[in-house]
Design an enzyme around this catalytic site. Sequence first.
Site, PDB file in Angstrom:
ATOM      1  N   TYR A 263     107.060  43.688 -12.561  1.00 12.64           N
ATOM      2  CA  TYR A 263     107.534  45.040 -12.227  1.00 12.64           C
ATOM      3  C   TYR A 263     106.693  45.668 -11.128  1.00 12.64           C
ATOM      4  CZ  TYR A 263     110.247  45.004 -16.613  1.00 12.64           C
ATOM      5  OH  TYR A 263     111.129  44.707 -17.630  1.00 12.64           O
TER       6      TYR A 263
ATOM      7  N   HIS B  45     110.281  36.212 -20.475  1.00 10.76           N
ATOM      8  CA  HIS B  45     111.116  37.255 -19.875  1.00 10.76           C
ATOM      9  C   HIS B  45     112.581  36.855 -19.731  1.00 10.76           C
ATOM     10  CE1 HIS B  45     110.983  40.810 -16.791  1.00 10.76           C
ATOM     11  NE2 HIS B  45     112.028  40.870 -17.577  1.00 10.76           N
TER      12      HIS B  45
END
Length: 323
Positions: free
Chosen positions: A51, A130
């Site tokens: 991110y 993820h």
Amino acid sequence: MRYTTIQGRTVSALCLGAMQFGSTTDAATSAALLDRFVEAGGTFVDTADCYQFWVEGGQGHESETFLGGWRRERGVTDEVVVATKLGAQPTVPGAGLEAQEGLSAKAVATAAERSRARLGVDTLDLLYAHREDPRTPIEETIGAFAELVARGEVRELGMSNHRTWRLERARAAAEANGWPRPRVLQYRYSYLQPRHDAALESSGHMHVTPELLDFVRAEEAAGREHALVAYTPLLTGAYIRPDRPLEYAYDHPGTAARLAALDEVAAEAGATRNQVVLAWLMDHEPRVVPLVGVSSLAQLDEALEATDLTLTAEQHSRLTAAH
């Protein structure tokens, strides 16, 4: 604030998403949001090691780095559970998910070490795979995760955005080898349901399916409980903002029926659509922890107020039955 448990550890029933913190949400606002969340009793924060690599100038470590600095400055330790994810960070600057690091044993060990350093912790509270890595056998990934737990570098394991058959394969690998199994699942989920034959606009998103819910229920009946964490529960503002239209996948007759029921219950409860959606999720079966991303204190306060909203059994059933 409501609370729930994730494999014996008490956390707030609302999780704060830190994806934009330290990048598209400036440092001062990011810190203020975290401070307000914790002051209100929030104890569950979510991030990832990628991110936000996709924004201009983004490297993919901004959120973890910011959270690590915030923890040090505020003296935050074990009272806040910070979950992170690995596997989606591109290996080539400027590339996308087609160049993801993946979930090989080497990639898992390297990424976990980087995350521990950025967050400033010896042990990661919760670590997710993820997204799927078709190039790596799931057995290799689960084995690498098990090593992290054995070394005391990770407390709890999770999987995000994996097809249900891969979850079952991971469970079987863990059982066969005596490894800890991933017990926290993170997927996209909200009150409105998309057509599963229509692609979501975000290619990295994988939505909860009826099959996944059936898997979770069956596993619980067999004594193997999971916690389900739901991201994008408010559909990036589409419930309340005319400038945020619903994606094409939600363009079907069931959406109108659900929105009508949502408006009915919101009027009865004196709440916003967003708050009713979050309350519906928090009372969901199987249990769900909504993960909200916010960029202002007003948005956060609306979400926090939802933790004090309790729908009646009839209201919850009416919402669920609408289609």
